[in-house]
Design a protein around this motif. Structure first.
Motif, PDB file in Angstrom:
ATOM      1  N   PHE A   1       0.824  -1.213   0.000  1.00 61.47           N
ATOM      2  CA  PHE A   1       0.000   0.000   0.000  1.00 61.47           C
ATOM      3  C   PHE A   1       0.857   1.260   0.000  1.00 61.47           C
ATOM      4  O   PHE A   1       0.655   2.170  -0.817  1.00 61.47           O
ATOM      5  N   LEU A   2       1.858   1.316   0.884  1.00 60.54           N
ATOM      6  CA  LEU A   2       2.720   2.492   0.950  1.00 60.54           C
ATOM      7  C   LEU A   2       3.581   2.623  -0.309  1.00 60.54           C
ATOM      8  O   LEU A   2       3.853   3.733  -0.768  1.00 60.54           O
ATOM      9  N   GLY A   3       3.990   1.488  -0.869  1.00 58.59           N
ATOM     10  CA  GLY A   3       4.752   1.523  -2.106  1.00 58.59           C
ATOM     11  C   GLY A   3       3.936   2.085  -3.259  1.00 58.59           C
ATOM     12  O   GLY A   3       4.458   2.831  -4.110  1.00 58.59           O
ATOM     13  N   ILE A   4       2.653   1.751  -3.309  1.00 62.01           N
ATOM     14  CA  ILE A   4       1.770   2.306  -4.333  1.00 62.01           C
ATOM     15  C   ILE A   4       1.702   3.827  -4.197  1.00 62.01           C
ATOM     16  O   ILE A   4       1.831   4.562  -5.185  1.00 62.01           O
ATOM     17  N   GLY A   5       1.525   4.301  -2.971  1.00 63.43           N
ATOM     18  CA  GLY A   5       1.455   5.745  -2.757  1.00 63.43           C
ATOM     19  C   GLY A   5       2.720   6.457  -3.188  1.00 63.43           C
ATOM     20  O   GLY A   5       2.668   7.501  -3.861  1.00 63.43           O
ATOM     21  N   LYS A   6       3.869   5.902  -2.832  1.00 67.45           N
ATOM     22  CA  LYS A   6       5.132   6.562  -3.166  1.00 67.45           C
ATOM     23  C   LYS A   6       5.392   6.551  -4.664  1.00 67.45           C
ATOM     24  O   LYS A   6       5.832   7.555  -5.246  1.00 67.45           O
ATOM     25  N   GLN A   7       5.125   5.414  -5.320  1.00 70.82           N
ATOM     26  CA  GLN A   7       5.399   5.343  -6.755  1.00 70.82           C
ATOM     27  C   GLN A   7       4.471   6.252  -7.558  1.00 70.82           C
ATOM     28  O   GLN A   7       4.898   6.899  -8.518  1.00 70.82           O
ATOM     29  N   PHE A   8       3.206   6.324  -7.167  1.00 72.05           N
ATOM     30  CA  PHE A   8       2.310   7.228  -7.884  1.00 72.05           C
ATOM     31  C   PHE A   8       2.657   8.687  -7.600  1.00 72.05           C
ATOM     32  O   PHE A   8       2.509   9.544  -8.471  1.00 72.05           O
ATOM     33  N   LEU A   9       3.136   8.968  -6.404  1.00 67.99           N
ATOM     34  CA  LEU A   9       3.526  10.339  -6.074  1.00 67.99           C
ATOM     35  C   LEU A   9       4.670  10.797  -6.968  1.00 67.99           C
ATOM     36  O   LEU A   9       4.650  11.924  -7.488  1.00 67.99           O
ATOM     37  N   HIS A  10       5.666   9.936  -7.165  1.00 70.32           N
ATOM     38  CA  HIS A  10       6.864  10.333  -7.898  1.00 70.32           C
ATOM     39  C   HIS A  10       6.841   9.988  -9.383  1.00 70.32           C
ATOM     40  O   HIS A  10       7.484  10.662 -10.188  1.00 70.32           O
ATOM     41  N   HIS A  11       6.115   8.904  -9.752  1.00 72.15           N
ATOM     42  CA  HIS A  11       6.167   8.427 -11.140  1.00 72.15           C
ATOM     43  C   HIS A  11       4.806   8.374 -11.819  1.00 72.15           C
ATOM     44  O   HIS A  11       4.732   8.104 -13.014  1.00 72.15           O
ATOM     45  N   ASN A  12       3.746   8.557 -11.043  1.00 72.29           N
ATOM     46  CA  ASN A  12       2.371   8.495 -11.556  1.00 72.29           C
ATOM     47  C   ASN A  12       2.034   7.126 -12.148  1.00 72.29           C
ATOM     48  O   ASN A  12       1.179   6.996 -13.030  1.00 72.29           O
ATOM     49  N   ASN A  13       2.698   6.094 -11.683  1.00 74.69           N
ATOM     50  CA  ASN A  13       2.369   4.725 -12.060  1.00 74.69           C
ATOM     51  C   ASN A  13       2.942   3.783 -11.013  1.00 74.69           C
ATOM     52  O   ASN A  13       3.586   4.226 -10.055  1.00 74.69           O
ATOM     53  N   TYR A  14       2.710   2.478 -11.204  1.00 74.30           N
ATOM     54  CA  TYR A  14       3.235   1.484 -10.268  1.00 74.30           C
ATOM     55  C   TYR A  14       3.782   0.313 -11.051  1.00 74.30           C
ATOM     56  O   TYR A  14       3.094  -0.252 -11.918  1.00 74.30           O
ATOM     57  N   GLU A  15       5.017  -0.053 -10.760  1.00 70.13           N
ATOM     58  CA  GLU A  15       5.628  -1.212 -11.403  1.00 70.13           C
ATOM     59  C   GLU A  15       5.250  -2.475 -10.646  1.00 70.13           C
ATOM     60  O   GLU A  15       5.549  -2.603  -9.455  1.00 70.13           O
ATOM     61  N   THR A  16       4.606  -3.407 -11.327  1.00 72.76           N
ATOM     62  CA  THR A  16       4.256  -4.673 -10.699  1.00 72.76           C
ATOM     63  C   THR A  16       5.490  -5.567 -10.612  1.00 72.76           C
ATOM     64  O   THR A  16       6.500  -5.335 -11.287  1.00 72.76           O
ATOM     65  N   LEU A  17       5.388  -6.606  -9.795  1.00 75.00           N
ATOM     66  CA  LEU A  17       6.515  -7.529  -9.660  1.00 75.00           C
ATOM     67  C   LEU A  17       6.898  -8.183 -10.990  1.00 75.00           C
ATOM     68  O   LEU A  17       8.089  -8.280 -11.298  1.00 75.00           O
ATOM     69  N   PRO A  18       5.957  -8.646 -11.815  1.00 77.20           N
ATOM     70  CA  PRO A  18       6.373  -9.217 -13.103  1.00 77.20           C
ATOM     71  C   PRO A  18       7.154  -8.216 -13.957  1.00 77.20           C
ATOM     72  O   PRO A  18       8.106  -8.605 -14.647  1.00 77.20           O
ATOM     73  N   GLU A  19       6.778  -6.947 -13.911  1.00 76.11           N
ATOM     74  CA  GLU A  19       7.512  -5.933 -14.673  1.00 76.11           C
ATOM     75  C   GLU A  19       8.932  -5.773 -14.140  1.00 76.11           C
ATOM     76  O   GLU A  19       9.905  -5.668 -14.904  1.00 76.11           O
ATOM     77  N   ILE A  20       9.060  -5.763 -12.811  1.00 77.75           N
ATOM     78  CA  ILE A  20      10.387  -5.635 -12.202  1.00 77.75           C
ATOM     79  C   ILE A  20      11.227  -6.879 -12.492  1.00 77.75           C
ATOM     80  O   ILE A  20      12.418  -6.782 -12.813  1.00 77.75           O
ATOM     81  N   PHE A  21      10.603  -8.055 -12.378  1.00 80.69           N
ATOM     82  CA  PHE A  21      11.325  -9.302 -12.660  1.00 80.69           C
ATOM     83  C   PHE A  21      11.876  -9.289 -14.091  1.00 80.69           C
ATOM     84  O   PHE A  21      12.996  -9.748 -14.346  1.00 80.69           O
ATOM     85  N   GLY A  22      11.075  -8.764 -15.028  1.00 77.40           N
ATOM     86  CA  GLY A  22      11.524  -8.703 -16.414  1.00 77.40           C
ATOM     87  C   GLY A  22      12.742  -7.811 -16.570  1.00 77.40           C
ATOM     88  O   GLY A  22      13.680  -8.144 -17.318  1.00 77.40           O
ATOM     89  N   LYS A  23      12.765  -6.697 -15.859  1.00 74.87           N
ATOM     90  CA  LYS A  23      13.915  -5.796 -15.932  1.00 74.87           C
ATOM     91  C   LYS A  23      15.149  -6.424 -15.292  1.00 74.87           C
ATOM     92  O   LYS A  23      16.270  -6.262 -15.793  1.00 74.87           O
ATOM     93  N   ILE A  24      14.957  -7.127 -14.199  1.00 71.33           N
ATOM     94  CA  ILE A  24      16.073  -7.820 -13.553  1.00 71.33           C
ATOM     95  C   ILE A  24      16.660  -8.871 -14.490  1.00 71.33           C
ATOM     96  O   ILE A  24      17.874  -9.021 -14.612  1.00 71.33           O
ATOM     97  N   GLU A  25      15.782  -9.600 -15.171  1.00 70.57           N
ATOM     98  CA  GLU A  25      16.232 -10.674 -16.057  1.00 70.57           C
ATOM     99  C   GLU A  25      17.086 -10.132 -17.205  1.00 70.57           C
ATOM    100  O   GLU A  25      17.960 -10.829 -17.727  1.00 70.57           O
ATOM    101  N   ASN A  26      16.857  -8.878 -17.596  1.00 70.81           N
ATOM    102  CA  ASN A  26      17.602  -8.291 -18.712  1.00 70.81           C
ATOM    103  C   ASN A  26      18.985  -7.761 -18.317  1.00 70.81           C
ATOM    104  O   ASN A  26      19.765  -7.364 -19.186  1.00 70.81           O
ATOM    105  N   VAL A  27      19.298  -7.741 -17.035  1.00 71.88           N
ATOM    106  CA  VAL A  27      20.594  -7.233 -16.576  1.00 71.88           C
ATOM    107  C   VAL A  27      21.702  -8.204 -16.960  1.00 71.88           C
ATOM    108  O   VAL A  27      21.571  -9.420 -16.790  1.00 71.88           O
ATOM    109  N   THR A  28      22.792  -7.663 -17.454  1.00 74.43           N
ATOM    110  CA  THR A  28      23.946  -8.486 -17.822  1.00 74.43           C
ATOM    111  C   THR A  28      25.068  -8.323 -16.790  1.00 74.43           C
ATOM    112  O   THR A  28      25.062  -7.384 -15.987  1.00 74.43           O
ATOM    113  N   ALA A  29      26.027  -9.225 -16.851  1.00 75.16           N
ATOM    114  CA  ALA A  29      27.190  -9.125 -15.966  1.00 75.16           C
ATOM    115  C   ALA A  29      27.972  -7.847 -16.249  1.00 75.16           C
ATOM    116  O   ALA A  29      28.534  -7.230 -15.337  1.00 75.16           O
TER     117      ALA A  29
END
Length: 412
Positions: A361-389
């Motif tokens: 709940f608090l994460g939703i408030g902070k992300q919408f305050l600063h970014h006007n959206n919310y990154e879901t876990l699948p979206e974050i997981f996808g970005k993590i998966e794209n990271v290279t060494a």
């Protein structure tokens, strides 16, 4: 853990944003996120943002402090708030049938607080006691002193609680001045989560926020670049406390920078007992009880830091081991298996953390305050998966390359 999230959002004519996440739980949450914190204080207002947060609970046009306290407590709910460097949160947790009660109370204290003078002296004493308690904990105090060191007196480095001199100068007018400047509808987000229908929330809110209002414009000055800082302070403590680090990425930097640094920090000194610093300093050599690395992002800057506390006779050896680990992460690329393990661990930790509903709940408030959206876990997981060494190696050399530019040591 909620992975498929469909938000209801609305922006009112006065600029206030509303976001609601439906949930099947009988427990509901709602609150305000205000884009104002300690970095928005003037030079003579040290601690005012936090003071205002406390005083919101002390009286409005129609309620005294005891009425505010009892309004949610009497039905088993909670009323809470906290102040940070760039935002203030005021929120309530309650059974769904009490949404109207929580909504009305939060609106009242946010927009109609009077900061009664007779309550100020009592609350100043409470905050002074909070400051003294904080000073008795060097492992927490050193972080604020370090942040003030690397931001060189900029408002971002100020201690959130303020100090005795500034607190004793605050009046009812001080509180009204701060809220008048920053508690503008277009500088806020109202966010909620629960069974309450979005249409009901919207109907409740239209009567309160239906009129137009001038748009709020933030006027913040980013901290200037400064040379390396090194400071030693004599304190009467059993341990030597060490913190070292420097500037890092702000929250609006590209994912290509932020996500690899997030993975790197978790690998280096995150919460897992298998972090490299914990394995080296605690498990192999028995020099510390706690060692950690942290990254903090603000809107226009950030910082990274490594902290540990140890027996004075072991301080130099511990420092040497930290620098050894930093040298390794900056010069040795992760193997395929190491990278896969780091991604798997980070994703798992985020998944477990996401199962905490208040944190969500608090994460939703902070992300919408600063970014006007919310990154879901699948979206974050996808970005993590794209990271290279190579991405992690680049982040290591930009942020954690030894010797770290600034340090603060509490020693006997």
């Amino acid at each position: 853990m909620m992975t498929n999230m469909v938000f209801f959002t609305h922006t009112f004519p006065n600029g206030l944003r509303l976001v609601h996440l439906p949930s099947d739980s009988p427990v509901s949450y709602c609150g305000f996120a205000i884009h104002a914190g300690t970095r928005d204080e003037e030079a003579d207002e040290y601690g005012l943002a936090h003071f205002v947060e406390h005083m919101l609970f002390k009286g409005t046009d129609k309620r005294k402090a005891r009425h505010i306290i009892n309004r949610m407590e009497n039905v088993g709910g909670e009323l809470n708030a906290y102040t940070a460097k760039e935002e203030t949160f005021v929120y309530s947790i309650f059974m769904e049938e009490h949404f109207a009660r929580a909504f009305e109370l939060l609106t009242d204290i946010l927009f109609h607080s009077q900061f009664p003078q007779q309550e100020i002296e009592k609350e100043v004493d409470v905050i002074l006691d909070e400051i003294n308690t904080y000073k008795d904990n060097p492992s927490e105090l050193i972080f604020d002193e370090f942040e003030n060191l690397i931001f060189n007196g900029h408002a971002l480095g100020h201690n959130i609680l303020g100090d005795e001199a500034s607190l004793l100068s605050f009046t009812s007018g001080s509180g009204r001045s701060f809220t008048g400047r920053f508690y503008a509808p277009s500088n806020m987000v109202f966010f909620s989560m629960g069974r309450t229908k979005p249409e009901k929330i919207l109907r409740s809110a239209v009567d309160v926020w239906g009129e137009t209002a001038p748009a709020f414009v933030h006027k913040r000055t980013p901290p200037a670049t400064i040379p390396s800082q090194a400071k030693r302070i004599c304190r009467d403590t059993h341990q030597t406390h060490v913190i070292m680090g420097g500037r890092s990425y702000g929250m609006h930097e590209p994912d290509k920078k932020r996500i690899p640094l997030f993975l790197l920090n978790n690998l280096l000194g995150g919460p897992g007992m298998n972090s490299r610093l914990n394995i080296s300093l605690r498990e192999k050599h028995g020099l510390v009880y706690n060692v950690e690395s942290n990254i903090t992002s603000y809107t226009d800057t950030g910082f990274a830091a490594i902290y540990f506390g140890t027996d004075p006779k072991n301080a130099e050896k511990a420092l040497s081991l930290v620098n050894k680990e930093l040298h390794n992460i900056c010069n040795v690329k992760l193997s395929t298996s190491q990278l896969a393990a780091a991604k798997k661990q980070t994703a798992g930790q985020l998944g477990v953390a996401g199962d905490n509903k208040e944190g969500l709940f608090l994460g939703i408030g902070k992300q919408f305050l600063h970014h006007n959206n919310y990154e879901t876990l699948p979206e974050i997981f996808g970005k993590i998966e794209n990271v290279t060494a190579e991405d992690i190696l680049e982040a290591a050399n930009e942020v954690f390359a030894p010797p770290l530019p600034s340090s603060l040591i509490y020693e006997q």
